[in-house]
Scaffold this motif. Structure first.
Motif, short mmCIF file in Angstrom:
data_model
loop_
_atom_site.label_atom_id
_atom_site.label_comp_id
_atom_site.label_asym_id
_atom_site.label_seq_id
_atom_site.Cartn_x
_atom_site.Cartn_y
_atom_site.Cartn_z
N VAL A 52 2.25 2.95 1.76
CA VAL A 52 3.45 3.51 2.42
C VAL A 52 4.68 3.26 1.56
O VAL A 52 5.43 4.17 1.24
CB VAL A 52 3.63 2.92 3.83
CG1 VAL A 52 4.88 3.50 4.49
CG2 VAL A 52 2.39 3.24 4.70
N THR A 53 4.88 2.00 1.17
CA THR A 53 5.98 1.66 0.26
C THR A 53 5.45 0.67 -0.78
O THR A 53 4.42 0.03 -0.56
CB THR A 53 7.16 0.99 0.99
OG1 THR A 53 6.70 -0.24 1.57
CG2 THR A 53 7.72 1.88 2.11
N GLY A 54 6.17 0.56 -1.89
CA GLY A 54 5.76 -0.40 -2.92
C GLY A 54 4.65 0.13 -3.80
O GLY A 54 4.33 1.32 -3.78
N LYS A 55 4.06 -0.79 -4.56
CA LYS A 55 3.10 -0.42 -5.60
C LYS A 55 1.92 -1.37 -5.59
O LYS A 55 2.11 -2.58 -5.45
CB LYS A 55 3.78 -0.61 -6.96
CG LYS A 55 3.99 0.63 -7.76
CD LYS A 55 4.64 0.21 -9.07
CE LYS A 55 4.54 1.27 -10.11
NZ LYS A 55 5.53 1.07 -11.17
N LYS A 56 0.73 -0.84 -5.76
CA LYS A 56 -0.46 -1.68 -5.88
C LYS A 56 -1.27 -1.22 -7.07
O LYS A 56 -1.32 -0.03 -7.36
CB LYS A 56 -1.36 -1.52 -4.65
CG LYS A 56 -0.92 -2.29 -3.43
CD LYS A 56 -2.06 -2.38 -2.42
CE LYS A 56 -1.66 -3.16 -1.20
NZ LYS A 56 -1.00 -2.31 -0.20
N LEU A 90 -1.30 2.66 -7.31
CA LEU A 90 -0.85 3.41 -6.13
C LEU A 90 0.65 3.24 -5.95
O LEU A 90 1.16 2.13 -5.98
CB LEU A 90 -1.55 2.89 -4.87
CG LEU A 90 -3.07 2.99 -4.83
CD1 LEU A 90 -3.59 2.46 -3.50
CD2 LEU A 90 -3.54 4.42 -5.06
N GLU A 91 1.33 4.37 -5.76
CA GLU A 91 2.77 4.33 -5.49
C GLU A 91 2.99 4.86 -4.07
O GLU A 91 2.08 5.41 -3.46
CB GLU A 91 3.50 5.21 -6.51
CG GLU A 91 3.02 4.94 -7.92
CD GLU A 91 4.17 4.72 -8.90
OE1 GLU A 91 5.32 5.03 -8.55
OE2 GLU A 91 3.89 4.22 -10.00
N ALA A 92 4.21 4.68 -3.59
CA ALA A 92 4.53 5.11 -2.23
C ALA A 92 4.08 6.55 -2.00
O ALA A 92 4.37 7.43 -2.80
CB ALA A 92 6.03 4.98 -1.98
N GLY A 93 3.32 6.77 -0.93
CA GLY A 93 2.86 8.11 -0.59
C GLY A 93 1.46 8.42 -1.08
O GLY A 93 0.88 9.43 -0.69
N ASP A 94 0.89 7.56 -1.93
CA ASP A 94 -0.48 7.78 -2.41
C ASP A 94 -1.50 7.29 -1.38
O ASP A 94 -1.26 6.32 -0.67
CB ASP A 94 -0.74 7.03 -3.73
CG ASP A 94 -0.05 7.68 -4.92
OD1 ASP A 94 0.37 8.85 -4.81
OD2 ASP A 94 0.05 7.01 -5.98
N PHE A 125 6.62 -5.94 -3.58
CA PHE A 125 6.47 -6.02 -2.12
C PHE A 125 6.21 -4.62 -1.60
O PHE A 125 6.81 -3.65 -2.05
CB PHE A 125 7.74 -6.57 -1.47
CG PHE A 125 7.77 -6.35 0.02
CD1 PHE A 125 6.99 -7.13 0.87
CD2 PHE A 125 8.53 -5.32 0.57
CE1 PHE A 125 6.98 -6.91 2.24
CE2 PHE A 125 8.52 -5.10 1.95
CZ PHE A 125 7.75 -5.90 2.77
N GLY A 126 5.31 -4.50 -0.66
CA GLY A 126 5.05 -3.18 -0.12
C GLY A 126 4.25 -3.27 1.15
O GLY A 126 3.72 -4.32 1.52
N VAL A 127 4.19 -2.13 1.81
CA VAL A 127 3.46 -2.04 3.06
C VAL A 127 2.36 -1.01 2.87
O VAL A 127 2.61 0.11 2.42
CB VAL A 127 4.39 -1.58 4.20
CG1 VAL A 127 3.61 -1.41 5.50
CG2 VAL A 127 5.52 -2.59 4.39
N GLY A 128 1.15 -1.43 3.19
CA GLY A 128 0.03 -0.49 3.16
C GLY A 128 -0.58 -0.43 4.55
O GLY A 128 -0.42 -1.35 5.35
#
Length: 315
Positions: free
Chosen positions: A171-175, A221-225, A242-245
């Motif tokens: 959703v946000t951030g990067k993995k 993975l970037e936001a929206g992927d 930091f991000g939300v998945g």
């Protein structure tokens, strides 16, 4: 085929029909771009999640170092209100902490009673539900669970497999995600569903020599992927910021194939567990023979299993 690296294919604007008829049957990981995920990709800031997500207590992993280790158990379980967890995971240094000022957090949201309830963010976080649309690429009755994944920058989860199909929605951030095929299980030094090779980028090859044979499938993975992770595919996830998945698990097989007591999506299908128990009994029986005989019959049994149960569809 020594451990090569392969990028996970990325496809934009995939339709439900294209996914279900052509891509899904290949049982290979795939990054989907441009899927309509709703307002969450822009709305889910730290402030918004803290306010709207509420104060519900959540159980988290707290680790002193970024690389979590299930063998030495270098993390502790703690609880924090959801809003506090989001704020703490988003900051580098903590004024309030459990272990150390630069500890890392990892949330995998659970059901109300984790022993019998399956996680579904639509139930546990109803105010956030309207912001996110799950990809409509499977039938409603196949749905298993939806899970918040919130982690500190740098946090790395060990390599493991799940028995359900999975959409990992960034959703946000990067993995960064590294995957390994089910075929490469023999190189991963498994303990249950998890791989003992924690440092996949700089592995101890004296301890894990076969690991170098495993082929890595990689993606960022970037936001929206949305990453499709088929059941039984091993995956290792690092949060680069930091991000939300959110991940959505669903059933590839008919419902009755799965363990009724599984709330996480990681218990082996009942037929696989039963077969493993029967094999244990066969091994105990073989142990009644002297070594020379045991060896002779065991090798024949291995060949028999290969002949009868291995797939003929090698790549």
């Amino acid at each position: 085929m020594g451990g090569s690296r392969v990028p996970v294919p990325r496809l934009e604007g995939v339709s439900r029909e294209q996914f279900v008829q052509h891509l899904y049957p290949q049982r290979k990981p795939l990054v989907l771009e441009g899927i309509d995920l709703g307002a969450c990709t822009s709305k889910w800031t730290v402030d918004y999640l803290s306010q709207v997500g509420g104060r519900k207590e959540v159980k988290i992993h707290v680790a002193a170092v970024p690389q979590m280790d299930f063998i030495s158990k270098n993390f502790v379980y703690r609880t924090l209100p959801f809003d506090k967890l989001v704020q703490r995971a988003a900051e580098e240094k903590h004024k309030e902490f459990f272990i150390s000022e630069d500890e890392k957090y990892y949330l995998r949201s659970l059901g109300e009673d984790p022993r019998k309830d399956i996680a579904d963010i639509r139930k546990q976080f109803p105010l956030l539900e309207g912001d996110i649309k799950f990809p409509d690429f499977f039938k409603e009755q196949q749905f298993f669970s939806s899970v918040f994944r919130i982690s500190s920058p740098g946090l790395q989860l060990w390599t493991h497999y799940d028995v359900m199909d999975n959409f990992l929605i960034q959703v946000t951030g990067k993995k960064r995600v590294v995957l390994f095929s089910p075929r490469d299980a023999q190189y991963l030094y498994l303990s249950g569903t998890k791989s003992a090779v924690l440092n996949i980028d700089n592995p101890d090859l004296a301890k894990y020599p076969l690991f170098s044979n495993a082929r890595r499938y990689e993606c960022s993975l970037e936001a929206g992927d949305v990453l499709f992770i088929p059941a039984l595919w091993f995956h290792n996830v690092i949060s680069e910021e930091f991000g939300v998945g959110v991940n959505v698990f669903w059933k590839h097989l008919p419902s009755e194939c799965y363990d009724k007591t599984d709330t996480y999506g990681n218990k082996d299908p009942t037929a696989a567990s039963r077969a493993a128990q029967i094999l244990d009994r066969a091994l105990k029986t073989l142990a009644e023979l002297p070594e020379e005989y045991r060896d002779f019959y065991a090798r024949r049994m291995v060949l028999h299993i290969q002949d009868k149960a291995y797939s003929k569809n090698f790549e």
